[in-house]
Enzyme design. Structure first.
Site, mmCIF file in Angstrom:
data_model
loop_
_atom_site.group_PDB
_atom_site.id
_atom_site.type_symbol
_atom_site.label_atom_id
_atom_site.label_comp_id
_atom_site.label_asym_id
_atom_site.label_seq_id
_atom_site.Cartn_x
_atom_site.Cartn_y
_atom_site.Cartn_z
ATOM 1 N N PHE A 47 0.864 -1.195 0.000
ATOM 2 C CA PHE A 47 0.000 0.000 0.000
ATOM 3 C C PHE A 47 0.888 1.229 0.000
ATOM 4 O O PHE A 47 1.639 1.461 0.936
ATOM 5 C CB PHE A 47 -0.950 0.050 1.204
ATOM 6 C CG PHE A 47 -1.927 1.201 1.075
ATOM 7 C CD1 PHE A 47 -3.159 1.011 0.469
ATOM 8 C CD2 PHE A 47 -1.588 2.489 1.503
ATOM 9 C CE1 PHE A 47 -4.045 2.077 0.299
ATOM 10 C CE2 PHE A 47 -2.476 3.555 1.331
ATOM 11 C CZ PHE A 47 -3.696 3.345 0.739
ATOM 12 N N LYS A 68 2.853 11.404 6.919
ATOM 13 C CA LYS A 68 2.065 11.230 8.148
ATOM 14 C C LYS A 68 2.646 11.995 9.345
ATOM 15 O O LYS A 68 2.441 13.189 9.443
ATOM 16 C CB LYS A 68 1.898 9.746 8.461
ATOM 17 C CG LYS A 68 1.076 9.006 7.387
ATOM 18 C CD LYS A 68 0.671 7.629 7.845
ATOM 19 C CE LYS A 68 0.111 6.750 6.744
ATOM 20 N NZ LYS A 68 -1.286 7.009 6.427
ATOM 21 N N ASP A 120 9.470 2.955 1.768
ATOM 22 C CA ASP A 120 8.289 3.745 2.115
ATOM 23 C C ASP A 120 8.097 3.639 3.620
ATOM 24 O O ASP A 120 7.592 2.645 4.133
ATOM 25 C CB ASP A 120 7.051 3.217 1.360
ATOM 26 C CG ASP A 120 5.796 4.028 1.706
ATOM 27 O OD1 ASP A 120 5.799 4.743 2.725
ATOM 28 O OD2 ASP A 120 4.802 3.923 0.947
HETATM 29 N N1 PXG Z 1 2.517 4.687 2.007
HETATM 30 C C1 PXG Z 1 2.102 4.009 3.081
HETATM 31 C C2 PXG Z 1 2.960 2.915 3.640
HETATM 32 C C3 PXG Z 1 0.880 4.349 3.674
HETATM 33 O O1 PXG Z 1 0.478 3.671 4.756
HETATM 34 C C4 PXG Z 1 0.593 6.084 2.005
HETATM 35 C C5 PXG Z 1 1.804 5.700 1.477
HETATM 36 C C6 PXG Z 1 -0.169 7.216 1.383
HETATM 37 O O2 PXG Z 1 -0.212 8.335 2.208
HETATM 38 P P1 PXG Z 1 -1.358 9.456 2.000
HETATM 39 O O3 PXG Z 1 -0.921 10.593 2.874
HETATM 40 O O4 PXG Z 1 -1.354 9.823 0.559
HETATM 41 O O5 PXG Z 1 -2.649 8.857 2.428
HETATM 42 C C7 PXG Z 1 0.117 5.399 3.127
HETATM 43 C C8 PXG Z 1 -1.223 5.792 3.674
HETATM 44 C C9 PXG Z 1 -6.512 6.007 3.527
HETATM 45 C C10 PXG Z 1 -5.456 5.271 4.277
HETATM 46 O O6 PXG Z 1 -7.495 6.427 4.155
HETATM 47 C C11 PXG Z 1 -4.116 5.507 4.027
HETATM 48 C C12 PXG Z 1 -3.171 4.824 4.759
HETATM 49 C C13 PXG Z 1 -3.580 3.939 5.720
HETATM 50 C C14 PXG Z 1 -4.904 3.712 5.944
HETATM 51 C C15 PXG Z 1 -5.859 4.387 5.228
HETATM 52 O O7 PXG Z 1 -6.353 6.128 2.294
HETATM 53 N N2 PXG Z 1 -1.817 4.909 4.569
#
Ligand code: PXG
Length: 412
Positions: A154, A268, A239
């Site tokens: 992810f 984050k 990541d």
């Molecule tokens: N890489 C990892 C490992 C993540 O957990 C992202 C990239 C993307 O980050 P942004 O700031 O673009 O969301 C994540 C995000 C959601 C959601 O609601 C996102 C994450 C975890 C749970 C839910 O899209 N992680």
């Protein structure tokens, strides 16, 4: 139910939780199915809903709230900086960006920073960096660059990033997909070795897969990736958007194996829980490929985000939050394991990134998350049968013990 609020309830107006949820139902696109709790205030590891019920936040906005809600030092910097200067764009310089880059590179033991806002933008930036490095430094023929990523990954929600997702719902109906990605099995160095070609420019890896279900790869895996990347002149991109900044009990999750990637993606928690701040941090060789006009972002490097990120890093160091996550996370896992709950198949994770996998008989994790909400603990399922416990790193040990008791009660 939960304890009643003893503090002020600001800005909630006359609407109760049901009314708020109805508004969301009626006026918001349905791209989420949140737990039915409407939060109006947060402090440290605790939040209050609009009726004044108090809950322990054991999700921390997926690690964005490593410092807890409204950390006093971060909030002070945020408010002070907001009064002084919020945005310049990169057309001009501002007096927070340089110190931010210097301090972040020092913290990461890296050379250069490229600032963005959201995690997905950070990932896109790393992909562009790797491709340009591949063409201009490694000598891959134009248009042929390949990036290797992993099953269960992810990395965000953009059209390019969902192109290499292995999750059906994440991808379906969002094509046509961006080419240039090869997906191999997470955890297998043999699979990775077999996938590398002369056109491979990068390997993009989560040191622990958060959304994949808190999947901890076998010991030595990250070191093995580093060695394969060195052997084949390929960039290693970690990541660390969810795992970085203390979450797993080290500054970065790659530190568990003493691995130094070429590029680290942060997001984050970098924004201290108050601003979207992301960045790619890396070597001069990789991030040195950019020229003015190649890439950018209106808000990337904004003084408000930079000031907050600088303070967030200082708080992480001063409060020894990585060490704390390591210690209290271990204690939590040990306590849950020792309880031998009938519904638990496995407890895993590092630091305060903890996954509790249900037995097949227990089934999906979501109903138990709902039950825990009734007990005053907010958490979230990741993949279907895994409950994720990831509270702010500053959580009081007594509060974490309290959460453990409730988890044991619900899963016994
Ligand atoms: N890489 C990892 C490992 C993540 O957990 C992202 C990239 C993307 O980050 P942004 O700031 O673009 O969301 C994540 C995000 C959601 C959601 O609601 C996102 C994450 C975890 C749970 C839910 O899209 N992680």
């Amino acid at each position: 139910m939960t304890q009643v609020n003893d503090g002020p309830m600001a800005h909630t107006g006359d609407l109760n939780s049901d009314a708020h949820m109805q508004l969301v139902d009626q006026y918001s696109a349905r791209n989420y199915a949140p737990l039915p709790v409407v939060i109006s205030r947060g402090e440290g590891a605790w939040v209050w809903d609009v009726e004044g019920h108090k809950y322990l936040d054991c999700l921390s906005a997926y690690s964005a709230l490593n410092f807890g809600h409204s950390h006093p030092r971060i909030l002070d910097v945020f408010i002070e900086q907001a009064r002084r200067l919020t945005l310049t764009s990169r057309a001009f310089q501002n007096d927070q960006f340089g110190p931010f880059c210097q301090e972040l590179t020092a913290f990461c033991d890296m050379d250069l920073v490229l600032p963005m806002n959201t995690g997905a933008e950070g990932v896109e930036t790393a992909i562009k960096t790797a491709r340009k490095w591949g063409y201009t430094v490694k000598g891959v023929p134009d248009g042929k660059a390949q990036i290797i990523c992993f099953s269960g990954n992810f990395h965000g929600r953009t059209t390019t990033i969902v192109s290499f997702s292995t999750e059906e719902q994440t991808k379906a109906h969002f094509g046509p997909y961006t080419p240039g990605f090869v997906v191999v099995k997470y955890g297998s160095l043999d699979a990775l070795r077999a996938a590398i070609t002369p056109h491979t420019v990068a390997v993009l890896v989560e040191p622990i897969q958060g959304e994949g279900g808190v999947v901890v790869p076998p010991e030595g895996y990250l070191r093995g990736i580093r060695e394969l990347c060195d052997e084949h002149n390929v960039l290693m991109i970690a990541d660390e958007i969810q795992t970085g900044l203390g979450r797993t009990g080290r500054r970065f999750a790659v530190d568990h194996e003493e691995v130094k990637p070429d590029l680290v993606i942060l997001g984050k928690a970098l924004g201290g829980g108050v601003m979207p701040v992301s960045a790619v941090v890396g070597s001069k060789e990789a991030l040195g490929v950019f020229n003015p006009g190649d890439h950018g972002s209106t808000f990337g490097g904004n003084p408000l985000g930079c000031a907050v990120a600088r303070e967030a890093i200082r708080v992480l160091v001063d409060e020894k939050l990585a060490e704390r996550a390591d210690r209290v996370g271990k204690a939590f896992r040990d306590r849950i394991r020792a309880a031998n709950c009938s519904k638990i198949k496995e407890v895993r994770g590092k630091g305060l990134l903890i996954g509790i996998e249900m037995t097949p008989e227990a089934g999906a994790a979501k109903p138990y998350c709902k039950q825990l909400k009734g007990e005053g603990v907010l958490c979230k399922d990741t993949v279907d049968n895994v409950m994720r416990i990831a509270p702010p790193l500053m959580i009081a040990e007594a509060d974490l013990d309290w959460a453990a008791e409730r988890v044991i009660k619900v899963l016994s």
